[in-house]
Enzyme design. Structure first.
Site, PDB file in Angstrom:
ATOM      1  CB  THR A   1      -0.045  -7.910   3.530  1.00 58.92           C
ATOM      2  OG1 THR A   1       0.154  -6.504   3.755  1.00 58.92           O
ATOM      3  CG2 THR A   1      -1.280  -8.380   4.288  1.00 58.92           C
ATOM      4  NE  ARG A   2       2.176 -10.450  -2.087  1.00 66.05           N
ATOM      5  CZ  ARG A   2       1.683 -10.759  -3.283  1.00 66.05           C
ATOM      6  NH1 ARG A   2       2.504 -11.052  -4.281  1.00 66.05           N
ATOM      7  NH2 ARG A   2       0.383 -10.768  -3.494  1.00 66.05           N
TER       8      ARG A   2
ATOM      9  CG  ASP B   1      -4.365   6.601  -0.529  1.00 66.34           C
ATOM     10  OD1 ASP B   1      -3.553   7.423  -0.060  1.00 66.34           O
ATOM     11  OD2 ASP B   1      -4.575   6.484  -1.742  1.00 66.34           O
TER      12      ASP B   1
END
Length: 224
Positions: free
Chosen positions: A204-205, A130
């Site tokens: 990754t997605r 994040d």
């Protein structure tokens, strides 16, 4: 680092939507058997005979963690993720692939690291954490001097740390703090070393969504 760290969180919400029934069932049946001990422990004790022990901090949906575990069955990978939907997704990957070399801490990684002995890990991944991009929220970023110091403590000499982000400011922030600790060597020798994904990286997605403000940057460090 003690378990009595400040309550300041380096992560956002813990759940975003209802967890699918199958994944919810795995939270009840599989997760308890994968959780690391609640007391101090040596990672390799969780998998006798493990060649190495790795830690992935904030594994998202678990795609990278599961793929690395499948590639390297002789390596124990401990993943930490407080986001419950991500934990549920990771459990599905672990279950479907029959992975036996993964353990899952569904909480704040600082609590997990505090239970690890010195020089007990060979590798750590911090991939697309994040970014907390607003300046007033920067203090919530995972990469802080205290966290870097703890990672230096639990990594063996020669151990590897990989940080990746698609937020330019967070890349600069992390590079500054990791190098300032003095116990990490940045391995890059040319721009392509941080611009091109490492050969062993698993896209990754989440990464493909390109939610940041720059192309992904990969910083690889070695513990001195």
């Amino acid at each position: 680092m003690s378990d009595h760290h400040p309550p300041l969180r380096s992560f956002g919400r813990l759940k975003s939507r209802a967890i699918k029934p199958r994944q919810a069932a795995l939270m009840d049946t599989l997760l308890p058997s994968l959780r690391p001990p609640a007391e101090p422990f040596a990672p390799k004790d969780l998998m006798p005979g493990a060649a190495e022990a790795w830690l992935e901090i904030g594994f998202g949906g678990g795609e990278h963690m599961a793929a690395q575990a499948a590639r390297r069955p002789e390596v124990l990978i401990v993943g930490a993720e407080p986001f419950q939907n991500g934990v549920a997704s990771a459990l599905r990957h672990i279950d479907e692939q029959g992975l036996k070399n993964v353990r899952v801490h569904d909480g704040d990684v600082r609590e997990l690291i505090a239970r690890l002995p010195d020089a007990s890990l060979e590798r750590v991944f911090i991939l697309f954490p994040d970014p907390w991009p607003k300046p007033r929220h920067n203090k919530r970023r995972l990469v802080q001097a205290e966290t870097v110091a703890e990672l230096a403590r639990v990594l063996k000499a020669g151990g590897k740390l990989r940080f990746a982000s698609d937020w330019a400011d967070y890349v600069d922030w992390s590079l500054e703090r990791i190098l300032k600790d003095g116990r990490f060597h940045w391995t890059a020798g040319a721009a392509d070393d941080w611009r091109i994904p490492p050969a062993d990286h698993v896209t990754t997605r989440y990464e493909e969504k390109k939610l940041g403000d720059c192309a992904p940057v990969f910083l690889d460090f070695v513990r001195a």
